[in-house]
Design an enzyme around this catalytic site. Sequence first.
Site, PDB file in Angstrom:
ATOM      1  N   SER A 161       0.825  -1.207   0.000  1.00 60.49           N
ATOM      2  CA  SER A 161       0.000   0.000   0.000  1.00 60.49           C
ATOM      3  C   SER A 161       0.859   1.257   0.000  1.00 60.49           C
ATOM      4  O   SER A 161       1.952   1.289   0.585  1.00 60.49           O
ATOM      5  CB  SER A 161      -0.904   0.005   1.235  1.00 60.49           C
ATOM      6  OG  SER A 161      -1.521   1.264   1.420  1.00 60.49           O
ATOM      7  N   HIS A 195     -13.210  -1.608  -0.349  1.00 60.57           N
ATOM      8  CA  HIS A 195     -12.296  -1.224   0.723  1.00 60.57           C
ATOM      9  C   HIS A 195     -12.641  -1.945   2.034  1.00 60.57           C
ATOM     10  O   HIS A 195     -12.425  -1.419   3.126  1.00 60.57           O
ATOM     11  CB  HIS A 195     -12.317   0.292   0.928  1.00 60.57           C
ATOM     12  CG  HIS A 195     -10.957   0.893   1.107  1.00 60.57           C
ATOM     13  ND1 HIS A 195     -10.200   1.362   0.063  1.00 60.57           N
ATOM     14  CD2 HIS A 195     -10.214   1.087   2.209  1.00 60.57           C
ATOM     15  CE1 HIS A 195      -9.060   1.834   0.519  1.00 60.57           C
ATOM     16  NE2 HIS A 195      -9.039   1.671   1.819  1.00 60.57           N
ATOM     17  N   LYS A 235      -8.843  -0.092  -8.766  1.00 63.20           N
ATOM     18  CA  LYS A 235      -9.296  -0.774  -7.554  1.00 63.20           C
ATOM     19  C   LYS A 235     -10.441   0.018  -6.938  1.00 63.20           C
ATOM     20  O   LYS A 235     -10.269   1.175  -6.560  1.00 63.20           O
ATOM     21  CB  LYS A 235      -8.154  -0.909  -6.541  1.00 63.20           C
ATOM     22  CG  LYS A 235      -8.544  -1.577  -5.226  1.00 63.20           C
ATOM     23  CD  LYS A 235      -7.330  -1.723  -4.313  1.00 63.20           C
ATOM     24  CE  LYS A 235      -7.686  -2.405  -3.007  1.00 63.20           C
ATOM     25  NZ  LYS A 235      -8.493  -1.526  -2.125  1.00 63.20           N
ATOM     26  N   TYR A 242      -2.368   5.515  -4.012  1.00 61.81           N
ATOM     27  CA  TYR A 242      -3.294   6.605  -3.720  1.00 61.81           C
ATOM     28  C   TYR A 242      -2.767   7.840  -4.439  1.00 61.81           C
ATOM     29  O   TYR A 242      -1.614   8.237  -4.221  1.00 61.81           O
ATOM     30  CB  TYR A 242      -3.358   6.891  -2.220  1.00 61.81           C
ATOM     31  CG  TYR A 242      -4.097   5.865  -1.396  1.00 61.81           C
ATOM     32  CD1 TYR A 242      -5.424   5.553  -1.656  1.00 61.81           C
ATOM     33  CD2 TYR A 242      -3.466   5.231  -0.329  1.00 61.81           C
ATOM     34  CE1 TYR A 242      -6.103   4.627  -0.884  1.00 61.81           C
ATOM     35  CE2 TYR A 242      -4.144   4.303   0.446  1.00 61.81           C
ATOM     36  CZ  TYR A 242      -5.462   4.000   0.159  1.00 61.81           C
ATOM     37  OH  TYR A 242      -6.140   3.084   0.920  1.00 61.81           O
ATOM     38  N   THR A 293      -6.221   3.057  -6.540  1.00 60.93           N
ATOM     39  CA  THR A 293      -7.431   3.040  -5.731  1.00 60.93           C
ATOM     40  C   THR A 293      -8.257   4.274  -6.067  1.00 60.93           C
ATOM     41  O   THR A 293      -7.766   5.395  -5.995  1.00 60.93           O
ATOM     42  CB  THR A 293      -7.091   3.007  -4.233  1.00 60.93           C
ATOM     43  OG1 THR A 293      -6.451   1.749  -3.938  1.00 60.93           O
ATOM     44  CG2 THR A 293      -8.338   3.122  -3.387  1.00 60.93           C
TER      45      THR A 293
END
Length: 405
Positions: free
Chosen positions: A130, A298, A274, A153, A179
């Site tokens: 992540s 999520h 995602k 992100y 994402t």
Amino acid sequence: MNLQEVLELIQLRRFERDPVQRLINRTHMPDDFRVVAKRKLPKAVFDYVEGGAEEEIAIAANRQAFKRRKLNPQLLRDVSVTDLTGELFGQPFQVPIGIAPTGYTRMMHPTGEVSSCLAAKAKGIPYTLSTMGTTTIEDVAATGHPNLWFQLYVTNDRRLSDPLIDRAGAAGYKALEITIDTVVTGRRTRDMRNGLTIPPQLSPSTIIDIGRRPGYWVRMLRSPAIGFANFTALSTEEVKSAASTRIGSLFDHSLNWSDVEGIRKRWDGPLLLKGPIGPADAQRALDIGVTGFHLSNHGGRQLDRCTPTIDMLAPLRASVGADVPIVIDSGVRHGADIAIAVALGADSTFIGRPYVYGVAAAGQRGVEHVIRLLTDQLQSVMQLSGVTSLAELRKQGPELLNDPA
């Protein structure tokens, strides 16, 4: 029956000296590790993993959507040999499971990301780091895992997120996923009550509870500080300033299709979106060069009234055709869930909370055992359903699955 005959029937278990192995020996379901994690972690930390947005309706809905589906077994089939292997983006996997991206994993265990990555490597499945991971892109790559993914992100200051794409490519990551459901952060009620926000605003009860877990804090104090490991393009002071009100302030609230197009130009490998993706958005994504989808809500941590991802899978598969890779998370807790997802058209499933409970309870060996349990469950479900491969499971899905949806 005499005493000697009784004693011959009783097989006493040999005492296991290794405490981790003792724990593993009495762990028979992935959720068994949840009980151990709850005991080991401070309440605020456990709630961070366990909790979701608002009323936590989506978390319950994700599980119920899997549970309401039933399998119609095809009997009198030779299931003596089964094959759980497959391929995603040219990379082989041993079982259709992947490690989903989770933030602050070292908050659960001092070697969180590295332990989890090594477990995935040992079991031959992909690992996803992540953006909010607590170990650098390069340190995770140093594990030698041949099938790493990076979850991005997109930040409002591109000096933070753009270099992450380049670093992931330079470090040999195989796939990048953007994402798209976190342009604002979901209202996670448990975290707000516990004060586990950024910056922390801990309540007196949370501080007291933390003090009741000295073992946890000894492990943490012996390890490097937990921080935004990958935000190296800005100084520590700049990152702290950007997150001084709320971590969501780092994310780009204006994220749109042109940003995806820009990332597609910057990254030349497999690119996934995602999020809770519908057919219309999927077609637009394919048109601009997206190569796959990670169907996710999520884990119920963003939009609380979001449709369960397993309910979105069949329409997405029908829209994009048979060959576009689709992986799915949010609610996967059992091998039967994996079988149902594959039967509905998924190429693989990814897990979040189950592996986090495993790493919190027993480090790398805990994660390996979670993967082993899910693998054994999947194999058993497939054999009892009369199928011997993932291709057969997907092909016969309509006949095998009693789908009330």
